[in-house]
Write an enzyme that holds these catalytic residues in place. Structure first.
Site, PDB file in Angstrom:
ATOM      1  CG  HIS A  43      -1.655   1.527   1.190  1.00  0.00           C
ATOM      2  ND1 HIS A  43      -3.119   0.807   1.304  1.00  0.00           N
ATOM      3  CD2 HIS A  43      -0.873   2.484   1.542  1.00  0.00           C
ATOM      4  CE1 HIS A  43      -3.503   2.564   1.769  1.00  0.00           C
ATOM      5  NE2 HIS A  43      -2.645   3.095   1.750  1.00  0.00           N
TER       6      HIS A  43
ATOM      7  NE  ARG B  32      -9.675  10.475   5.764  1.00  0.00           N
ATOM      8  CZ  ARG B  32      -8.682   9.688   6.137  1.00  0.00           C
ATOM      9  NH1 ARG B  32      -7.288  10.158   6.700  1.00  0.00           N
ATOM     10  NH2 ARG B  32      -8.978   8.683   6.316  1.00  0.00           N
TER      11      ARG B  32
END
Ligand code: ADP
Length: 447
Positions: A208, A291
């Site tokens: 990831h 965010r």
């Protein structure tokens, strides 16, 4: 620039934002539940307003109470932190409708990226590579079967409204597809009120890797390189690094260009993170977070940037004032998330912190709202601290994190510090040889 900001969050991230405000000369308003009266963010803020009882839905998710607190205190902007209302497009819209500034992207972009199918089709149209899978929502089991045959098993059924690792089911073979499809849909409906699902090839050994982006309101977009967040349990990150042990500077530049070009075309603004799975030298986009992220400090350490300060400056309409070529990467940073959990069973372990002594010294940063005598409430996320280290090389960063965790004293509650120590001591981790599946295997080994 704003003169007063309301921080719609709690814990370490509320402190993180408060510190950036203070350095900018901005007054802060803390909001808190009745369970958080003694919390550090309440103590350190210039003003504090109680917005409701312990349950998040009545306090930290209570839009009317938060807006009332902003109005009463005369705050001009609201920083949502991460979690809670940070990716709630309706909240962002309501904040702006009340004449306040939402420190983040536009409600339209939050909405677009909050729906993962829309996020993927948008990114694909902008030239960002995706994980092979369905072209959009899967309307029937028959259609799902056909797509699964085409991309090849194993496959993953994912909820378009998913988040926090929920609403995802793997089918290893055709015989498991029907169950995966119906369980994923039921979970999606229950958890998110939206049962739309799509399909991706289930990658067997990806990492990831995510990219930190900042964009101002004047068309300038830059990236601050990657974070490797492959160490996950139940799709939840536990330890993150910047940069990735497997990425070259050329690969970083290439994916960085693709990502910044895409966001510039979208007209995106403020902070955002593009998440990719990386396997066999290929990047595949999975989702975008609109965010600030929990793991943002590792980027701050290697790029020498204050991302929260930048978010506030951008929201106030300032220009970035630098370009991609001004951003450089120095050394290596690691973050360990310290959760109040049993390190073997992962059962949450709230309670009173009898003794608290954080580590210090060269290259060590601790983002936490703990103090001796603090009672960790049972109502919220179990993460109680982040230990971040920065050093010239990855090997030195690992040694420094070991040293920092050895110094860290948290008594009275259980934490995952012993697990982090074992990870750091593992030869495979030390060589940087891990995928998103590594930690689950590691934690099931006897020790
Ligand atoms: P969430 O929004 O719930 O966090 P993501 O789409 O970001 O969901 O995925 C979370 C994690 O799930 C990823 O970091 C990865 O570990 C795993 N994952 C997601 N998609 C795939 C895939 N196609 N193949 C293998 N693992 C995946």
């Amino acid at each position: 620039m704003f003169s007063k900001i309301l921080i719609a969050n709690r814990g370490e991230i509320a402190l993180r934002i408060l510190r950036a405000c203070r350095e900018l000369g901005i007054k802060t308003v803390a909001v808190h539940s009745t369970a958080d009266e003694d919390a550090m963010h309440v103590r350190l803020a210039d003003e504090a307003v109680c917005i409701g009882p312990a349950a998040s839905r009545d306090s930290y998710l209570n839009v009317a109470a938060i807006l009332a607190a902003a109005t009463i205190t005369g705050a001009e902007a609201i920083h949502p932190g991460y979690g809670f209302l940070s990716e709630n497009a309706d909240f962002a819209e309501t904040v702006e409708a009340h004449g306040l500034t939402f420190i983040g992207p536009t409600a339209d972009h939050i909405r677009m990226m909050g729906d993962k199918i829309t996020a993927k089709t948008t990114m694909e149209a902008l030239g960002v590579p995706l994980v092979p899978g369905s072209d959009g929502e899967l309307k029937s089991l028959e259609e799902t079967r056909a797509v699964a045959e085409k991309v090849g098993y194993p496959v993953l059924i994912k909820a378009t409204a998913g988040g926090g690792g929920r609403g995802m089911k793997v089918a290893q073979s055709a015989s498991e597809l029907e169950e995966a499809w119906s369980v994923a849909r039921t979970e999606a409906r229950t958890a998110f009120g939206n049962d739309a699902v799509y399909l991706e090839k289930y990658l067997d050994k990806p990492r990831h890797i995510e990219l930190q982006i900042l964009a101002d309101n004047h068309g300038n977009v830059v990236h601050f390189g990657e974070r490797d967040c492959s160490l996950q349990r139940r799709h939840q990150k536990l330890l993150e690094e910047a940069g990735s042990p497997v990425l070259s500077a050329e690969q970083r530049d290439a994916i960085g260009r693709t990502a910044t070009d895409a966001l510039a075309k979208m007209g995106y603004r403020n902070a955002g993170t593009l998440e990719f799975l990386y396997q066999d030298g290929q990047f595949c986009f999975i989702e975008m977070n609109t965010r600030l992220q929990v793991e943002h400090p590792v980027t701050e350490m290697v790029c020498d940037v204050d991302l929260v300060r930048e978010q506030i400056r951008i929201a106030a309409g300032e220009e970035l004032g630098y370009t991609q070529s001004d951003i450089s990467f120095s050394g290596h940073a690691i973050e360990c998330r310290i959760n109040a959990e049993d390190p073997d069973t992962f059962a949450p372990c709230p309670g009173t912190v009898a003794v608290y002594h954080p580590p210090g010294g060269l290259g060590v940063r601790v983002d936490s709202a703990l103090y001796t005598g603090y009672r960790v409430p049972p109502y919220y996320d179990s993460m109680i601290a982040k230990v971040i280290v920065h050093a010239p090389t990855r090997a030195q960063a690992i040694a420094r994190m070991h040293r920092a965790l050895d110094e860290f004293v948290v008594e009275g509650i259980k934490t995952v510090i012993p697990l982090h120590r074992r990870i750091l001591a593992d030869p495979e981790f030390q060589k940087g040889e891990y995928t998103i599946h590594w930690l689950e295997q590691f934690t099931s080994r006897p020790h």
